[in-house]
Design an enzyme around this catalytic site. Sequence first.
Site, PDB file in Angstrom:
ATOM      1  N   ASP A   1       0.894  -1.161   0.000  1.00 43.36           N
ATOM      2  CA  ASP A   1       0.000   0.000   0.000  1.00 43.36           C
ATOM      3  C   ASP A   1       0.938   1.218   0.000  1.00 43.36           C
ATOM      4  OD1 ASP A   1      -2.218   1.665   0.206  1.00 43.36           O
ATOM      5  OD2 ASP A   1      -2.121   1.659   2.389  1.00 43.36           O
TER       6      ASP A   1
ATOM      7  N   GLU B   1      -0.923  -0.909  -4.990  1.00 43.22           N
ATOM      8  CA  GLU B   1      -2.142  -0.147  -5.286  1.00 43.22           C
ATOM      9  C   GLU B   1      -1.857   0.914  -6.343  1.00 43.22           C
ATOM     10  OE1 GLU B   1      -5.023   0.847  -2.040  1.00 43.22           O
ATOM     11  OE2 GLU B   1      -4.772   2.867  -2.821  1.00 43.22           O
TER      12      GLU B   1
ATOM     13  N   ASP C   1      -2.895   0.919   6.916  1.00 40.58           N
ATOM     14  CA  ASP C   1      -1.967   0.672   5.802  1.00 40.58           C
ATOM     15  C   ASP C   1      -1.494  -0.779   5.797  1.00 40.58           C
ATOM     16  OD1 ASP C   1      -1.290   3.816   5.234  1.00 40.58           O
ATOM     17  OD2 ASP C   1      -1.498   3.349   7.355  1.00 40.58           O
TER      18      ASP C   1
END
Lengths: 172, 172
Positions: free
Chosen positions: B4, B65, B138
């Site tokens: 992330d 991501e 996260d």
Amino acid sequence: MGIDPGLTRCGLSVVRSGHGRSVVPVAVGVVRTPAQEALPVRLRRLSDAVESWMDDYRPDVVAIERVFERGNVSTVMNTAHAVGVLMLSAARRDLPVHQYTPSEVKKAVSGNGRADKRQMTNMITRILGLSEPPKPADAADALALAVCHCWRSPFSALVSEVSEVSERKSAL
Amino acid sequence: MGIDPGLTRCGLSVVRSGHGRSVVPVAVGVVRTPAQEALPVRLRRLSDAVESWMDDYRPDVVAIERVFERGNVSTVMNTAHAVGVLMLSAARRDLPVHQYTPSEVKKAVSGNGRADKRQMTNMITRILGLSEPPKPADAADALALAVCHCWRSPFSALVSEVSEVSERKSAL
């Protein structure tokens, strides 16, 4: 070293700053990475190229254009990814990195923050005493960034000194 | 390995994909870089951290991501710079990188592309059989990206095979 960041084309330049406003061109070029390749592979190619330039020319400082969110989204993102790897190469050599906006570069080099591409190329050609205008535009932009830094950095140092003096005064 | 991406906080995770939908958690953590440091220094710290994770866990593939232009401009740009150095680390090891949008991850993990943070954390906790929900967000997002890749990749491979067959057919 001046860098006009980009993934499809990245302008790289090296100049030597002399007395006063004298700036001597040392090298200029453009690194291209193929659009059909995967993004991580393109970033590695760009990183390898800038590392090789840094090995060859051993710059003292890096000036790079600040990326803005305008224009095509995927181009902006690719450029931002490119800036990440370019800054990483500088950081791995403990080189200071300065970012300038396009209008700061235009203002510093031509006196006009809204100068067009032709005016900028003409100014860079004259300032560096080149026999012909640098091509493509990314190469000229990379030189303009390097000249911008040479001309602005003594001034920036002065401004930050003055500001320190003012801060000390206001604290009395 | 699921990532992330972020500069202030970057979630990192490693999972092992088993038979069917079985996924075993291996490691999860968050890398933080201090906001008061210069951008290139922060990028170097992030790069060093992800390289160390890659050395320790030797992943086969990286799921990261996809960054969007929304929210605070400077946060988006910093995240895009971070993605550049993270992808570079993967490329230096010849690791394939797959990008997923937040809604692709939500859809794959919870069946709902609009699942909220709490729903996603609950799903990840159950899927991986964790004794408590991963924190901070996260870390949970990094695990969700890894699970998303494990569950989607066999399907993606199938789709691309089918699409090749269709292309061959239409060329007849």
